[in-house]
Design a protein around this motif. Structure first.
Motif, mmCIF file in Angstrom:
data_model
loop_
_atom_site.group_PDB
_atom_site.id
_atom_site.type_symbol
_atom_site.label_atom_id
_atom_site.label_comp_id
_atom_site.label_asym_id
_atom_site.label_seq_id
_atom_site.Cartn_x
_atom_site.Cartn_y
_atom_site.Cartn_z
ATOM 1 N N SER A 36 73.669 44.929 -72.718
ATOM 2 C CA SER A 36 73.089 43.431 -72.696
ATOM 3 C C SER A 36 72.862 43.003 -71.172
ATOM 4 C CB SER A 36 73.958 42.468 -73.598
ATOM 5 O OG SER A 36 74.096 43.137 -74.858
ATOM 6 N N LEU A 37 73.732 43.292 -70.400
ATOM 7 C CA LEU A 37 73.807 42.778 -69.266
ATOM 8 C C LEU A 37 72.825 43.732 -68.291
ATOM 9 C CD1 LEU A 37 74.907 40.515 -66.951
ATOM 10 C CD2 LEU A 37 76.548 42.094 -66.600
ATOM 11 N N SER A 38 72.868 44.886 -68.429
ATOM 12 C CA SER A 38 71.894 45.617 -67.597
ATOM 13 C C SER A 38 70.469 45.267 -68.088
ATOM 14 C CB SER A 38 72.153 47.140 -68.349
ATOM 15 O OG SER A 38 73.532 47.393 -67.475
ATOM 16 N N LEU A 39 70.130 45.126 -69.444
ATOM 17 C CA LEU A 39 68.641 44.808 -69.673
ATOM 18 C C LEU A 39 68.329 43.501 -69.342
ATOM 19 C CD1 LEU A 39 68.842 45.462 -73.645
ATOM 20 C CD2 LEU A 39 67.337 46.530 -71.715
ATOM 21 N N VAL A 40 69.323 42.493 -69.141
ATOM 22 C CA VAL A 40 69.005 41.034 -68.335
ATOM 23 C C VAL A 40 68.544 41.361 -67.234
ATOM 24 C CG1 VAL A 40 69.780 38.801 -68.154
ATOM 25 C CG2 VAL A 40 70.221 39.860 -70.489
ATOM 26 N N VAL A 41 69.429 41.880 -66.192
ATOM 27 C CA VAL A 41 69.422 42.024 -64.946
ATOM 28 C C VAL A 41 68.186 42.841 -64.557
ATOM 29 C CG1 VAL A 41 70.261 43.001 -62.932
ATOM 30 C CG2 VAL A 41 71.727 41.806 -64.316
ATOM 31 N N SER A 42 67.820 43.975 -65.250
ATOM 32 C CA SER A 42 66.631 44.773 -64.857
ATOM 33 C C SER A 42 65.310 44.278 -65.226
ATOM 34 C CB SER A 42 66.807 46.162 -65.649
ATOM 35 O OG SER A 42 67.945 46.911 -65.371
ATOM 36 N N ILE A 43 65.375 43.608 -66.605
ATOM 37 C CA ILE A 43 64.071 43.098 -66.941
ATOM 38 C C ILE A 43 63.641 41.840 -66.157
ATOM 39 C CG2 ILE A 43 63.133 41.397 -68.751
ATOM 40 C CD1 ILE A 43 64.467 43.414 -70.720
ATOM 41 N N MET A 44 64.756 40.800 -65.761
ATOM 42 C CA MET A 44 64.491 39.657 -64.763
ATOM 43 C C MET A 44 64.243 40.250 -63.279
ATOM 44 S SD MET A 44 65.194 37.043 -66.440
ATOM 45 C CE MET A 44 65.890 35.685 -65.532
ATOM 46 N N LEU A 45 64.813 41.157 -62.956
ATOM 47 C CA LEU A 45 64.290 41.582 -61.489
ATOM 48 C C LEU A 45 63.113 42.261 -61.531
ATOM 49 C CD1 LEU A 45 65.285 41.842 -58.390
ATOM 50 C CD2 LEU A 45 66.529 44.150 -59.145
ATOM 51 N N ALA A 46 62.674 43.248 -62.330
ATOM 52 C CA ALA A 46 61.520 44.014 -62.525
ATOM 53 C C ALA A 46 60.310 42.968 -62.611
ATOM 54 C CB ALA A 46 61.391 44.857 -63.638
ATOM 55 N N TYR A 47 60.470 41.837 -63.509
ATOM 56 C CA TYR A 47 59.213 40.877 -63.636
ATOM 57 C C TYR A 47 59.120 39.909 -62.474
ATOM 58 C CZ TYR A 47 57.153 36.911 -65.644
ATOM 59 O OH TYR A 47 55.953 35.936 -65.889
ATOM 60 N N THR A 48 60.252 39.793 -61.740
ATOM 61 C CA THR A 48 59.947 38.833 -60.607
ATOM 62 C C THR A 48 59.353 39.938 -59.570
ATOM 63 O OG1 THR A 48 62.213 37.960 -60.970
ATOM 64 C CG2 THR A 48 61.043 37.654 -58.652
ATOM 65 N N LEU A 49 59.697 41.166 -59.317
ATOM 66 C CA LEU A 49 58.806 41.889 -58.292
ATOM 67 C C LEU A 49 57.550 42.432 -58.740
ATOM 68 C CD1 LEU A 49 62.220 44.210 -57.427
ATOM 69 C CD2 LEU A 49 61.185 42.293 -56.157
ATOM 70 N N SER A 50 57.287 42.217 -60.124
ATOM 71 C CA SER A 50 55.962 42.448 -60.449
ATOM 72 C C SER A 50 54.986 41.629 -59.973
ATOM 73 C CB SER A 50 55.726 42.808 -61.849
ATOM 74 O OG SER A 50 56.134 41.472 -62.623
ATOM 75 N N LYS A 51 55.549 40.414 -59.461
ATOM 76 C CA LYS A 51 54.447 39.159 -59.369
ATOM 77 C C LYS A 51 54.127 39.372 -57.679
ATOM 78 C CE LYS A 51 54.605 37.551 -63.293
ATOM 79 N NZ LYS A 51 53.258 37.703 -63.972
ATOM 80 N N LYS A 52 52.985 39.428 -57.266
ATOM 81 C CA LYS A 52 52.410 39.668 -55.907
ATOM 82 C C LYS A 52 52.837 38.438 -54.926
ATOM 83 C CE LYS A 52 49.209 43.399 -57.053
ATOM 84 N NZ LYS A 52 47.906 43.774 -57.269
ATOM 85 N N GLY A 53 52.627 37.315 -55.572
ATOM 86 C CA GLY A 53 53.046 36.093 -54.750
ATOM 87 C C GLY A 53 54.286 35.839 -54.232
ATOM 88 N N PRO A 84 57.573 35.319 -52.239
ATOM 89 C CA PRO A 84 58.017 35.512 -51.010
ATOM 90 C C PRO A 84 58.880 36.551 -50.573
ATOM 91 C CG PRO A 84 58.061 33.306 -51.602
ATOM 92 C CD PRO A 84 57.795 34.003 -52.838
ATOM 93 N N GLY A 85 58.873 37.493 -49.770
ATOM 94 C CA GLY A 85 59.738 38.507 -49.383
ATOM 95 C C GLY A 85 59.750 39.811 -50.431
ATOM 96 N N ARG A 86 58.832 39.719 -51.292
ATOM 97 C CA ARG A 86 58.662 40.805 -52.103
ATOM 98 C C ARG A 86 58.744 42.234 -51.618
ATOM 99 N NH1 ARG A 86 53.907 43.045 -54.094
ATOM 100 N NH2 ARG A 86 54.180 44.404 -55.998
ATOM 101 N N ARG A 87 57.976 42.361 -50.588
ATOM 102 C CA ARG A 87 57.804 43.609 -49.861
ATOM 103 C C ARG A 87 59.223 44.439 -49.390
ATOM 104 N NH1 ARG A 87 53.191 46.176 -49.106
ATOM 105 N NH2 ARG A 87 51.439 45.235 -49.618
ATOM 106 N N LEU A 88 60.033 43.241 -48.977
ATOM 107 C CA LEU A 88 61.295 43.543 -48.213
ATOM 108 C C LEU A 88 62.356 43.982 -49.364
ATOM 109 C CD1 LEU A 88 63.343 43.640 -45.660
ATOM 110 C CD2 LEU A 88 63.626 41.075 -46.150
ATOM 111 N N ILE A 89 62.210 43.122 -50.489
ATOM 112 C CA ILE A 89 63.067 43.412 -51.463
ATOM 113 C C ILE A 89 62.921 44.758 -51.966
ATOM 114 C CG2 ILE A 89 63.742 42.574 -53.778
ATOM 115 C CD1 ILE A 89 63.291 39.872 -52.848
#
Length: 289
Positions: A83-100, A102-107
């Motif tokens: 459960s925790l792995s799905l929540v963390v992976s999905i939230m992080l992946a969704y955030t990094l899929s947005k090009k706008g 800030p600091g996306r490239r560094l992350i």
């Protein structure tokens, strides 16, 4: 040409059958031993079919406190960890899929860096110890809660979704969380089901982290217990380190193999419910058009 194709297909079929037999025959042997009396299994006078059927090994294990406790620990670790792995992976992946963002490239660079370089076992142990997680389920769950590869694949899938869906939801007044839970996740069932299965198998089969971080053997999941059962049966090492004396005294080939089958059972039961998503989800996100 037709004859060549036929011969080629026959050779491929023969190879597949041989590979399948290398997997199926040991599994059938384990089943046969688990349902056989100890005397028959130790004598080795059968191969794939028991001469005398008995459920004694299963009855014994299902009444053994040590075995049931390890199953309970594995269930807790698997449910919470998945459960925790799905929540963390999905939230992080969704955030990094947005090009706008800030600091996306560094992350993304920092995440990709962890795919190439790893701190090692000793730094990981020191971090877990200094956080006070030794002898807790969190010591097994948190270090494996996500990985760079999982995040990258899920992110690639999110980026493959039509941008028009996002734009339409925003026009209707939806925020980021509403878009994620009402639009993105319902369209991502194959990839989510696939990684849910990956995470379940990972946590259920967890062995190394449990041995390193869990000094209290009453918190061990099933895999370290199976290892101890095999080790105690194969040698004369002390049983008190991990097993109660009664379980150690009754370890025979039938009990060992019955324990292996019972440990496999939860994943075998869950897989058919996720199988329809698995083939599709395994490919989604791995190739970006």
């Amino acid at each position: 040409m037709k004859a060549r194709i036929t011969w080629f297909d026959g050779i491929i079929a023969a190879i597949i059958i041989l590979i399948s037999l290398t997997v199926i025959l040991p599994f059938l042997y384990i089943i046969a031993v688990s349902f056989s009396p100890p005397a028959d299994s130790m004598a080795g006078n059968f191969f794939l079919w028991p001469k005398h059927w008995t459920l004694d090994a299963y009855k014994y294990l299902l009444n053994a406190d040590t075995f049931l406790t390890s199953i309970k620990n594995s269930v807790i670790i698997t449910v919470i960890g998945t459960s925790l792995s799905l929540v963390v992976s999905i939230m992080l992946a969704y955030t990094l899929s947005k090009k706008g963002i800030p600091g996306r490239r560094l992350i993304l660079l920092l995440i990709f860096f962890t795919m190439i370089f790893h701190g090692g076992m000793i730094p990981n142990y020191l971090v877990v110890k200094n956080l006070g997680l030794i002898d807790s389920y969190a010591a097994v769950i948190l270090p494996a809660v996500s990985s760079a590869y999982n995040v990258m694949v899920i992110r690639s899938f999110f980026q493959s979704l039509p941008p028009s869906l996002d734009e339409a939801a925003r026009i209707d007044g939806a925020g980021e969380f509403r878009i994620l839970f009402s639009v993105v996740i319902p369209l991502s069932k194959p990839i989510i089901a696939t990684f849910a299965l990956f995470f379940m198998v990972q946590y259920w089969n967890e062995f190394f982290s449990a041995v390193i971080y869990l000094n209290d053997t009453t918190r061990w999941p099933i895999q370290p217990l199976l290892r101890q059962m095999v080790a105690i049966s194969a040698s004369n090492i002390s049983a008190e380190a991990a097993l109660d004396a009664q379980l150690a005294a009754n370890l025979g080939p039938n009990v060992q193999n019955a324990a292996i089958l019972l440990a496999m059972l939860p994943i075998v039961i869950v897989y058919p419910f996720l199988q329809k998503y698995f083939a599709k989800g395994a490919m989604l996100g791995s190739v970006k058009e």
